[in-house]
Design a protein around this motif. Structure first.
Motif, PDB file in Angstrom:
ATOM      1  N   SER A  23       0.845  -1.199   0.000  1.00 56.55           N
ATOM      2  CA  SER A  23       0.000   0.000   0.000  1.00 56.55           C
ATOM      3  C   SER A  23       0.871   1.236   0.000  1.00 56.55           C
ATOM      4  O   SER A  23       2.067   1.177   0.291  1.00 56.55           O
ATOM      5  CB  SER A  23      -0.914   0.014   1.227  1.00 56.55           C
ATOM      6  N   ASP A  24       0.249   2.348  -0.328  1.00 60.67           N
ATOM      7  CA  ASP A  24       0.940   3.623  -0.239  1.00 60.67           C
ATOM      8  C   ASP A  24       1.136   3.969   1.231  1.00 60.67           C
ATOM      9  O   ASP A  24       0.363   3.539   2.097  1.00 60.67           O
ATOM     10  CB  ASP A  24       0.130   4.722  -0.930  1.00 60.67           C
ATOM     11  N   SER A  25       2.145   4.756   1.517  1.00 60.86           N
ATOM     12  CA  SER A  25       2.431   5.177   2.880  1.00 60.86           C
ATOM     13  C   SER A  25       1.205   5.868   3.484  1.00 60.86           C
ATOM     14  O   SER A  25       0.568   6.716   2.851  1.00 60.86           O
ATOM     15  CB  SER A  25       3.624   6.131   2.883  1.00 60.86           C
ATOM     16  N   GLY A  26       0.867   5.468   4.691  1.00 64.33           N
ATOM     17  CA  GLY A  26      -0.286   6.033   5.381  1.00 64.33           C
ATOM     18  C   GLY A  26      -1.586   5.298   5.121  1.00 64.33           C
ATOM     19  O   GLY A  26      -2.599   5.575   5.754  1.00 64.33           O
ATOM     20  N   LEU A  27      -1.582   4.372   4.155  1.00 66.56           N
ATOM     21  CA  LEU A  27      -2.804   3.642   3.810  1.00 66.56           C
ATOM     22  C   LEU A  27      -2.673   2.141   4.109  1.00 66.56           C
ATOM     23  O   LEU A  27      -3.424   1.341   3.552  1.00 66.56           O
ATOM     24  CB  LEU A  27      -3.131   3.851   2.323  1.00 66.56           C
ATOM     25  N   GLU A  28      -1.757   1.799   5.001  1.00 69.92           N
ATOM     26  CA  GLU A  28      -1.504   0.386   5.293  1.00 69.92           C
ATOM     27  C   GLU A  28      -2.697  -0.309   5.950  1.00 69.92           C
ATOM     28  O   GLU A  28      -2.932  -1.485   5.734  1.00 69.92           O
ATOM     29  CB  GLU A  28      -0.282   0.227   6.213  1.00 69.92           C
ATOM     30  N   ASN A  29      -3.438   0.426   6.781  1.00 68.03           N
ATOM     31  CA  ASN A  29      -4.554  -0.153   7.524  1.00 68.03           C
ATOM     32  C   ASN A  29      -5.884   0.388   7.022  1.00 68.03           C
ATOM     33  O   ASN A  29      -6.060   1.591   6.862  1.00 68.03           O
ATOM     34  CB  ASN A  29      -4.426   0.142   9.023  1.00 68.03           C
ATOM     35  N   TYR A  30      -6.806  -0.531   6.781  1.00 65.90           N
ATOM     36  CA  TYR A  30      -8.159  -0.215   6.338  1.00 65.90           C
ATOM     37  C   TYR A  30      -9.064  -0.616   7.493  1.00 65.90           C
ATOM     38  O   TYR A  30      -9.201  -1.805   7.797  1.00 65.90           O
ATOM     39  CB  TYR A  30      -8.454  -1.017   5.073  1.00 65.90           C
ATOM     40  N   VAL A  31      -9.665   0.367   8.179  1.00 65.25           N
ATOM     41  CA  VAL A  31     -10.462   0.099   9.367  1.00 65.25           C
ATOM     42  C   VAL A  31     -11.937   0.224   9.020  1.00 65.25           C
ATOM     43  O   VAL A  31     -12.378   1.245   8.488  1.00 65.25           O
ATOM     44  CB  VAL A  31     -10.088   1.068  10.507  1.00 65.25           C
ATOM     45  N   LEU A  32     -12.683  -0.847   9.319  1.00 66.72           N
ATOM     46  CA  LEU A  32     -14.096  -0.923   8.995  1.00 66.72           C
ATOM     47  C   LEU A  32     -14.913  -1.151  10.257  1.00 66.72           C
ATOM     48  O   LEU A  32     -14.511  -1.920  11.130  1.00 66.72           O
ATOM     49  CB  LEU A  32     -14.349  -2.085   8.025  1.00 66.72           C
ATOM     50  N   GLU A  33     -16.052  -0.496  10.350  1.00 66.76           N
ATOM     51  CA  GLU A  33     -16.985  -0.749  11.443  1.00 66.76           C
ATOM     52  C   GLU A  33     -18.031  -1.732  10.939  1.00 66.76           C
ATOM     53  O   GLU A  33     -18.736  -1.454   9.961  1.00 66.76           O
ATOM     54  CB  GLU A  33     -17.668   0.539  11.888  1.00 66.76           C
ATOM     55  N   ILE A  34     -18.134  -2.883  11.588  1.00 68.31           N
ATOM     56  CA  ILE A  34     -19.106  -3.892  11.185  1.00 68.31           C
ATOM     57  C   ILE A  34     -20.482  -3.482  11.692  1.00 68.31           C
ATOM     58  O   ILE A  34     -20.693  -3.319  12.894  1.00 68.31           O
ATOM     59  CB  ILE A  34     -18.717  -5.281  11.724  1.00 68.31           C
ATOM     60  N   LEU A  35     -21.412  -3.303  10.760  1.00 74.14           N
ATOM     61  CA  LEU A  35     -22.785  -2.941  11.096  1.00 74.14           C
ATOM     62  C   LEU A  35     -23.670  -4.174  11.229  1.00 74.14           C
ATOM     63  O   LEU A  35     -24.625  -4.181  12.003  1.00 74.14           O
ATOM     64  CB  LEU A  35     -23.363  -2.002  10.032  1.00 74.14           C
ATOM     65  N   GLU A  36     -23.348  -5.218  10.451  1.00 78.55           N
ATOM     66  CA  GLU A  36     -24.103  -6.467  10.497  1.00 78.55           C
ATOM     67  C   GLU A  36     -23.197  -7.597  10.030  1.00 78.55           C
ATOM     68  O   GLU A  36     -22.495  -7.460   9.037  1.00 78.55           O
ATOM     69  CB  GLU A  36     -25.328  -6.379   9.588  1.00 78.55           C
ATOM     70  N   LEU A  37     -23.227  -8.700  10.756  1.00 79.77           N
ATOM     71  CA  LEU A  37     -22.472  -9.887  10.365  1.00 79.77           C
ATOM     72  C   LEU A  37     -23.232 -11.111  10.839  1.00 79.77           C
ATOM     73  O   LEU A  37     -23.455 -11.291  12.032  1.00 79.77           O
ATOM     74  CB  LEU A  37     -21.067  -9.888  10.964  1.00 79.77           C
ATOM     75  N   ASN A  38     -23.670 -11.923   9.877  1.00 80.95           N
ATOM     76  CA  ASN A  38     -24.276 -13.207  10.191  1.00 80.95           C
ATOM     77  C   ASN A  38     -23.853 -14.185   9.109  1.00 80.95           C
ATOM     78  O   ASN A  38     -22.949 -13.892   8.330  1.00 80.95           O
ATOM     79  CB  ASN A  38     -25.799 -13.100  10.356  1.00 80.95           C
ATOM     80  N   GLU A  39     -24.499 -15.337   9.016  1.00 78.31           N
ATOM     81  CA  GLU A  39     -24.075 -16.370   8.069  1.00 78.31           C
ATOM     82  C   GLU A  39     -24.184 -15.943   6.608  1.00 78.31           C
ATOM     83  O   GLU A  39     -23.475 -16.464   5.756  1.00 78.31           O
ATOM     84  CB  GLU A  39     -24.885 -17.644   8.292  1.00 78.31           C
ATOM     85  N   SER A  40     -25.070 -14.986   6.297  1.00 77.68           N
ATOM     86  CA  SER A  40     -25.294 -14.636   4.895  1.00 77.68           C
ATOM     87  C   SER A  40     -25.112 -13.157   4.563  1.00 77.68           C
ATOM     88  O   SER A  40     -25.097 -12.795   3.396  1.00 77.68           O
ATOM     89  CB  SER A  40     -26.700 -15.069   4.468  1.00 77.68           C
ATOM     90  N   THR A  41     -24.973 -12.295   5.562  1.00 75.64           N
ATOM     91  CA  THR A  41     -24.878 -10.855   5.312  1.00 75.64           C
ATOM     92  C   THR A  41     -23.704 -10.248   6.059  1.00 75.64           C
ATOM     93  O   THR A  41     -23.504 -10.523   7.240  1.00 75.64           O
ATOM     94  CB  THR A  41     -26.169 -10.134   5.744  1.00 75.64           C
ATOM     95  N   LEU A  42     -22.943  -9.422   5.353  1.00 76.95           N
ATOM     96  CA  LEU A  42     -21.854  -8.642   5.926  1.00 76.95           C
ATOM     97  C   LEU A  42     -22.061  -7.208   5.471  1.00 76.95           C
ATOM     98  O   LEU A  42     -22.133  -6.936   4.270  1.00 76.95           O
ATOM     99  CB  LEU A  42     -20.492  -9.170   5.451  1.00 76.95           C
ATOM    100  N   ARG A  43     -22.203  -6.307   6.440  1.00 71.09           N
ATOM    101  CA  ARG A  43     -22.375  -4.884   6.113  1.00 71.09           C
ATOM    102  C   ARG A  43     -21.415  -4.101   6.985  1.00 71.09           C
ATOM    103  O   ARG A  43     -21.335  -4.314   8.187  1.00 71.09           O
ATOM    104  CB  ARG A  43     -23.814  -4.440   6.360  1.00 71.09           C
ATOM    105  N   TRP A  44     -20.640  -3.217   6.331  1.00 73.61           N
ATOM    106  CA  TRP A  44     -19.672  -2.414   7.069  1.00 73.61           C
ATOM    107  C   TRP A  44     -19.667  -0.995   6.546  1.00 73.61           C
ATOM    108  O   TRP A  44     -20.213  -0.690   5.490  1.00 73.61           O
ATOM    109  CB  TRP A  44     -18.293  -3.025   7.011  1.00 73.61           C
ATOM    110  N   LYS A  45     -19.019  -0.128   7.346  1.00 74.67           N
ATOM    111  CA  LYS A  45     -18.823   1.246   6.886  1.00 74.67           C
ATOM    112  C   LYS A  45     -17.448   1.709   7.303  1.00 74.67           C
ATOM    113  O   LYS A  45     -16.852   1.187   8.245  1.00 74.67           O
ATOM    114  CB  LYS A  45     -19.906   2.184   7.419  1.00 74.67           C
ATOM    115  N   THR A  46     -16.951   2.680   6.551  1.00 72.53           N
ATOM    116  CA  THR A  46     -15.662   3.288   6.853  1.00 72.53           C
ATOM    117  C   THR A  46     -15.697   4.720   6.359  1.00 72.53           C
ATOM    118  O   THR A  46     -16.471   5.062   5.458  1.00 72.53           O
ATOM    119  CB  THR A  46     -14.499   2.513   6.204  1.00 72.53           C
TER     120      THR A  46
END
Length: 135
Positions: free
Chosen positions: A97-120
């Motif tokens: 990655s470019d300097s300063g962009l090594e980490n991508y932090v996501l807030e999980i809004l929903e996670l179950n067996e069939s749905t994954l929803r996040w925001k950043t």
């Protein structure tokens, strides 16, 4: 003295049981994350595969983002990294990655067996919300 020992044993047992339950819940959520996820919406705009994103999480804490058709002559582009989940925060550390962009932090809004929803929040662009599903 016997009452004090019994009270200590009860408190110790309750503490052990509650910690074990939390660990099992966290492991179950991590197991829900593992697999191949297909994009279904970005910022609420529903389509089959927004930006043709596919995300693959593996049990050895590796992740692959696949952007179908975004390369030269319509080739797929992939990014690889390591993932770490702590409660509702998912952090991806990219292999390259470019300097300063090594980490991508996501807030999980929903996670179950069939749905994954996040925001950043993307600096200068605003909040990005994405929804994925497992087939």
């Amino acid at each position: 003295m016997k009452k004090l020992n019994l009270l200590f044993i009860v408190i110790l047992g309750v503490t052990f049981i509650s910690c074990s339950s939390d660990d099992r819940d966290e492991n179950r959520n991590n197991n829900n994350l593992i697999g191949t996820w297909y994009g279904v919406s970005t910022n609420g705009n529903i389509s089959r595969v927004p930006d043709n994103n596919i995300v693959k999480f593996t049990s050895d804490n590796r992740v692959q983002f696949i952007y179908e058709g975004f390369g030269i002559d319509g080739e797929d582009i992939s990014e690889f990294g390591n993932w770490n989940k702590s409660e509702l925060t998912l952090t991806i550390t990219w292999d390259e990655s470019d300097s300063g962009l090594e980490n991508y932090v996501l807030e999980i809004l929903e996670l179950n067996e069939s749905t994954l929803r996040w925001k950043t929040e993307i600096t200068g662009e605003g909040v990005l919300t994405e929804t994925y599903t497992k087939d």
